[in-house]
Design an enzyme around this catalytic site. Structure first.
Site, PDB file in Angstrom:
ATOM      1  N   CYS A 181       0.849  -1.202   0.000  1.00  0.00           N
ATOM      2  CA  CYS A 181       0.000   0.000   0.000  1.00  0.00           C
ATOM      3  C   CYS A 181       0.883   1.250   0.000  1.00  0.00           C
ATOM      4  O   CYS A 181       1.710   1.436   0.898  1.00  0.00           O
ATOM      5  CB  CYS A 181      -0.911  -0.020   1.226  1.00  0.00           C
ATOM      6  SG  CYS A 181      -1.804   1.520   1.485  1.00  0.00           S
ATOM      7  N   CYS A 194       0.637   3.311   3.224  1.00  0.00           N
ATOM      8  CA  CYS A 194       1.353   2.667   4.339  1.00  0.00           C
ATOM      9  C   CYS A 194       2.854   2.882   4.182  1.00  0.00           C
ATOM     10  O   CYS A 194       3.565   3.096   5.167  1.00  0.00           O
ATOM     11  CB  CYS A 194       1.035   1.175   4.406  1.00  0.00           C
ATOM     12  SG  CYS A 194      -0.609   0.805   5.076  1.00  0.00           S
ATOM     13  N   HIS A 233      -3.833   1.043   8.502  1.00  0.00           N
ATOM     14  CA  HIS A 233      -4.439   0.755   7.206  1.00  0.00           C
ATOM     15  C   HIS A 233      -5.929   0.450   7.383  1.00  0.00           C
ATOM     16  O   HIS A 233      -6.318  -0.573   7.936  1.00  0.00           O
ATOM     17  CB  HIS A 233      -3.753  -0.424   6.512  1.00  0.00           C
ATOM     18  CG  HIS A 233      -4.312  -0.664   5.140  1.00  0.00           C
ATOM     19  ND1 HIS A 233      -3.813  -0.029   4.019  1.00  0.00           N
ATOM     20  CD2 HIS A 233      -5.367  -1.407   4.720  1.00  0.00           C
ATOM     21  CE1 HIS A 233      -4.528  -0.397   2.970  1.00  0.00           C
ATOM     22  NE2 HIS A 233      -5.475  -1.222   3.359  1.00  0.00           N
ATOM     23  N   ASN A 259     -13.567   9.924  -1.255  1.00  0.00           N
ATOM     24  CA  ASN A 259     -14.002   9.144  -2.393  1.00  0.00           C
ATOM     25  C   ASN A 259     -14.172   7.693  -1.960  1.00  0.00           C
ATOM     26  O   ASN A 259     -13.477   7.209  -1.060  1.00  0.00           O
ATOM     27  CB  ASN A 259     -12.979   9.220  -3.526  1.00  0.00           C
ATOM     28  CG  ASN A 259     -12.925  10.594  -4.157  1.00  0.00           C
ATOM     29  OD1 ASN A 259     -13.935  11.280  -4.247  1.00  0.00           O
ATOM     30  ND2 ASN A 259     -11.752  10.997  -4.599  1.00  0.00           N
ATOM     31  N   HIS A 277      -6.542   2.924   0.661  1.00  0.00           N
ATOM     32  CA  HIS A 277      -6.249   3.264   2.062  1.00  0.00           C
ATOM     33  C   HIS A 277      -6.996   4.576   2.298  1.00  0.00           C
ATOM     34  O   HIS A 277      -6.714   5.578   1.620  1.00  0.00           O
ATOM     35  CB  HIS A 277      -4.725   3.407   2.248  1.00  0.00           C
ATOM     36  CG  HIS A 277      -4.269   3.736   3.632  1.00  0.00           C
ATOM     37  ND1 HIS A 277      -3.172   3.110   4.220  1.00  0.00           N
ATOM     38  CD2 HIS A 277      -4.721   4.636   4.540  1.00  0.00           C
ATOM     39  CE1 HIS A 277      -2.982   3.609   5.441  1.00  0.00           C
ATOM     40  NE2 HIS A 277      -3.911   4.545   5.653  1.00  0.00           N
ATOM     41  N   HIS A 296      -8.618   8.050   2.847  1.00  0.00           N
ATOM     42  CA  HIS A 296      -7.978   9.373   2.906  1.00  0.00           C
ATOM     43  C   HIS A 296      -9.028  10.445   2.667  1.00  0.00           C
ATOM     44  O   HIS A 296      -9.948  10.277   1.877  1.00  0.00           O
ATOM     45  CB  HIS A 296      -6.848   9.491   1.879  1.00  0.00           C
ATOM     46  CG  HIS A 296      -7.220   9.042   0.505  1.00  0.00           C
ATOM     47  ND1 HIS A 296      -7.296   7.722   0.142  1.00  0.00           N
ATOM     48  CD2 HIS A 296      -7.549   9.739  -0.602  1.00  0.00           C
ATOM     49  CE1 HIS A 296      -7.652   7.621  -1.124  1.00  0.00           C
ATOM     50  NE2 HIS A 296      -7.831   8.840  -1.592  1.00  0.00           N
ATOM     51  N   HIS A 322      -9.630  14.144   1.323  1.00  0.00           N
ATOM     52  CA  HIS A 322      -9.067  15.194   0.476  1.00  0.00           C
ATOM     53  C   HIS A 322      -9.437  16.555   1.062  1.00  0.00           C
ATOM     54  O   HIS A 322     -10.622  16.835   1.255  1.00  0.00           O
ATOM     55  CB  HIS A 322      -9.649  15.142  -0.939  1.00  0.00           C
ATOM     56  CG  HIS A 322      -9.337  13.903  -1.715  1.00  0.00           C
ATOM     57  ND1 HIS A 322      -8.392  13.858  -2.721  1.00  0.00           N
ATOM     58  CD2 HIS A 322      -9.852  12.647  -1.647  1.00  0.00           C
ATOM     59  CE1 HIS A 322      -8.344  12.648  -3.246  1.00  0.00           C
ATOM     60  NE2 HIS A 322      -9.228  11.887  -2.612  1.00  0.00           N
TER      61      HIS A 322
HETATM   62  P1  AMP Z   1      -8.657   8.730  -4.643  1.00  0.00           P
HETATM   63  O1  AMP Z   1      -9.119   8.712  -6.053  1.00  0.00           O
HETATM   64  O2  AMP Z   1      -9.647   9.361  -3.701  1.00  0.00           O
HETATM   65  O3  AMP Z   1      -8.189   7.370  -4.161  1.00  0.00           O
HETATM   66  O4  AMP Z   1      -7.402   9.708  -4.611  1.00  0.00           O
HETATM   67  C1  AMP Z   1      -6.083   9.260  -4.576  1.00  0.00           C
HETATM   68  C2  AMP Z   1      -5.201  10.469  -4.320  1.00  0.00           C
HETATM   69  O5  AMP Z   1      -3.917  10.012  -3.960  1.00  0.00           O
HETATM   70  C3  AMP Z   1      -5.023  11.392  -5.540  1.00  0.00           C
HETATM   71  O6  AMP Z   1      -5.140  12.732  -5.099  1.00  0.00           O
HETATM   72  C4  AMP Z   1      -3.589  11.088  -5.972  1.00  0.00           C
HETATM   73  O7  AMP Z   1      -2.973  12.178  -6.594  1.00  0.00           O
HETATM   74  C5  AMP Z   1      -2.959  10.776  -4.638  1.00  0.00           C
HETATM   75  N1  AMP Z   1      -1.736   9.972  -4.638  1.00  0.00           N
HETATM   76  C6  AMP Z   1      -1.532   8.755  -5.187  1.00  0.00           C
HETATM   77  N2  AMP Z   1      -0.280   8.313  -4.935  1.00  0.00           N
HETATM   78  C7  AMP Z   1       0.322   9.297  -4.207  1.00  0.00           C
HETATM   79  C8  AMP Z   1       1.620   9.466  -3.651  1.00  0.00           C
HETATM   80  N3  AMP Z   1       2.580   8.534  -3.796  1.00  0.00           N
HETATM   81  N4  AMP Z   1       1.903  10.609  -2.982  1.00  0.00           N
HETATM   82  C9  AMP Z   1       0.956  11.560  -2.842  1.00  0.00           C
HETATM   83  N5  AMP Z   1      -0.298  11.465  -3.334  1.00  0.00           N
HETATM   84  C10 AMP Z   1      -0.602  10.355  -4.019  1.00  0.00           C
HETATM   85 ZN    ZN Z   2      -2.306   1.307   3.660  1.00  0.00          ZN
END
Ligand code: AMP
Ligand code: ZN
Length: 113
Positions: A4, A7, A46, A84, A93, A95, A97
């Site tokens: 992940c 993670c 996680h 989302n 994982h 998150h 926004h």
């Molecule tokens: P979601 O579609 O809600 O899962 O959004 C995933 C978010 O994670 C998007 O804003 C991506 O730009 C961001 N993202 C994916 N990989 C990374 C990473 N390695 N570092 C920072 N942001 C990331």
């Molecule tokens: Zn994770």
């Protein structure tokens, strides 16, 4: 979870631009920002999705992080907080926004989600 990406960021095995950290939460800039400010607020444990949260303290620690970042970045006049899920969630994982400011084309991001 071993494979992940979030993670790995928590364990410092992958790079990130970290803007906030506590015992239970890490927050960093999205690598593909959709707005001038695009921060991801992430539980260190996680958890797959927002539908899997069961611990009130864990969720409250995300809220505390959001409040702190909004104050630090002076976003009080305009921001959005978005989870989302399902087909709209790319990273498995949970998150939150935090979005603020303008889009690259200068449209107000707050009218575009
Ligand atoms: P979601 O579609 O809600 O899962 O959004 C995933 C978010 O994670 C998007 O804003 C991506 O730009 C961001 N993202 C994916 N990989 C990374 C990473 N390695 N570092 C920072 N942001 C990331
Ligand atoms: Zn994770």
């Amino acid at each position: 979870m071993d494979d992940c990406i979030f993670c790995k960021i928590v364990k410092r095995e992958a790079p990130a631009s970290i803007v906030y950290e506590s015992d239970t939460v890490i927050a960093f800039k999205s690598i593909q920002p959709v707005s001038e400010t695009h921060i991801l607020i992430v539980p260190k444990d996680h958890v797959y999705s927002v539908t899997d949260f069961s611990d009130a303290n864990q969720f409250f620690s995300l809220l505390t992080a959001a409040q702190s970042i909004i104050a630090d970045l002076q976003l009080e006049k305009g921001y959005k907080l978005v989870f989302n899920g399902g087909k709209y969630q790319a990273v498995p994982h949970a998150h939150w926004h935090l979005l603020g400011g303008t889009l690259e084309d200068k449209k107000d991001v707050l009218n575009n989600i």
